[in-house]
Enzyme design. Sequence first.
Site, mmCIF file in Angstrom:
data_model
loop_
_atom_site.group_PDB
_atom_site.id
_atom_site.type_symbol
_atom_site.label_atom_id
_atom_site.label_comp_id
_atom_site.label_asym_id
_atom_site.label_seq_id
_atom_site.Cartn_x
_atom_site.Cartn_y
_atom_site.Cartn_z
ATOM 1 N N ASN A 9 0.854 -1.187 0.000
ATOM 2 C CA ASN A 9 0.000 0.000 0.000
ATOM 3 C C ASN A 9 0.892 1.240 0.000
ATOM 4 O O ASN A 9 1.486 1.576 1.015
ATOM 5 C CB ASN A 9 -0.899 -0.031 1.250
ATOM 6 N N LYS A 11 0.004 4.212 -0.142
ATOM 7 C CA LYS A 11 -0.661 5.374 0.470
ATOM 8 C C LYS A 11 -0.483 6.586 -0.474
ATOM 9 O O LYS A 11 -0.505 6.394 -1.690
ATOM 10 C CB LYS A 11 -0.117 5.620 1.883
ATOM 11 N N HIS A 94 -9.462 1.013 5.495
ATOM 12 C CA HIS A 94 -8.135 1.217 6.074
ATOM 13 C C HIS A 94 -8.262 2.183 7.255
ATOM 14 O O HIS A 94 -9.066 3.129 7.209
ATOM 15 C CB HIS A 94 -7.187 1.786 5.019
ATOM 16 N N GLU A 96 -6.614 4.623 8.216
ATOM 17 C CA GLU A 96 -6.461 6.044 7.890
ATOM 18 C C GLU A 96 -7.750 6.589 7.275
ATOM 19 O O GLU A 96 -8.099 7.752 7.473
ATOM 20 C CB GLU A 96 -5.252 6.233 6.951
ATOM 21 N N GLU A 166 -4.638 -4.860 10.905
ATOM 22 C CA GLU A 166 -3.586 -3.856 11.075
ATOM 23 C C GLU A 166 -3.795 -3.143 12.411
ATOM 24 O O GLU A 166 -4.634 -2.218 12.491
ATOM 25 C CB GLU A 166 -3.654 -2.816 9.946
ATOM 26 N N GLY A 172 3.058 2.560 10.672
ATOM 27 C CA GLY A 172 3.947 3.695 10.434
ATOM 28 C C GLY A 172 4.738 4.123 11.657
ATOM 29 O O GLY A 172 5.356 5.184 11.661
ATOM 30 N N SER A 211 4.048 -1.962 10.148
ATOM 31 C CA SER A 211 5.515 -1.994 10.223
ATOM 32 C C SER A 211 6.093 -3.356 9.831
ATOM 33 O O SER A 211 7.114 -3.783 10.377
ATOM 34 C CB SER A 211 6.004 -1.567 11.614
HETATM 35 P P1 13P Z 1 3.370 0.529 7.586
HETATM 36 O O1 13P Z 1 3.868 -0.749 6.994
HETATM 37 O O2 13P Z 1 4.044 1.742 7.074
HETATM 38 O O3 13P Z 1 3.305 0.454 9.080
HETATM 39 O O4 13P Z 1 1.835 0.690 7.091
HETATM 40 C C1 13P Z 1 0.977 -0.376 7.228
HETATM 41 C C2 13P Z 1 -0.272 -0.058 6.509
HETATM 42 O O5 13P Z 1 -1.056 0.778 6.928
HETATM 43 C C3 13P Z 1 -0.532 -0.745 5.251
HETATM 44 O O6 13P Z 1 -1.837 -0.537 4.822
#
Ligand code: 13P
Length: 249
Positions: A9, A11, A94, A96, A166, A172, A211
């Site tokens: 992803n 983002k 997701h 976010e 997640e 992140g 992560s």
């Molecule tokens: P990270 O791998 O940067 O922690 O992000 C995970 C994520 O949100 C994937 O959708």
Amino acid sequence: MRTPLIAGNWKMNGSAERVRAFGEAFARAEFAAAVDIAVIPPFPYLEAARSAFSATPLALGAQTLNPHPAGAHTGEVNAAMLVEFGVSYVLVGHSERRQHYGETDEGVYQRVCAALDAGLVPVLCVGEVLEERQAGATREVVLGQVAAVMQRLEPGQRERLVIAYEPVWAIGTGLTATPAEAQTTMGEIRAYLATLDRSLGDTLRLLYGGSMKASNAAELLAQPDIDGGLVGGASLQVDDFFAICQSAG
Ligand code: 13P
């Protein structure tokens, strides 16, 4: 036997150059075992990615969709458009999107239905925030998010989803759920799925996200209920992402 799925992803990151680099690197890709791989770039790169990935094993994903079929929804993208641009997977719910862009359980359900109707594979994202984990509510929150969608789907629809667990506190942040922590919650998700339909518990793919990187992927993927990864930051560098795919394949 569940084929692992590694999904990157991006983002709100990426560039035409990054799309090109991934296409080039993965054109030479060979894996020891079967692995499905998807790259999920921002919408504007889908067309370039479809072309750059055509001679690679990379499938294409999108980061969200609007559940409506068409109309006055400025700034939004519908399922049919994603299909037209060669997309196979679409992230739904997701954290976010839930936290900052108003994707509620109801909206997530609507998006899953729109994706399924169009023939896309929805990747249903679920996970608890830190306060919920500290309050001992992880199971309740995560299974609640899964049930909010699964309970309302027909059996023939449910089997077409992928679920990504997640933990929000691990996204992140560099903090990863330990393999045992991830396995505990993902085992609970699978046990819940089996209560809906035994074969669903056996066949649905569950991805871990938060992560995940080249140095911890193998250990996470070795857990019995982790069938792949939804990778954020580490999916932006082609070598890192390639290494994670190799851990799975
Ligand atoms: P990270 O791998 O940067 O922690 O992000 C995970 C994520 O949100 C994937 O959708």
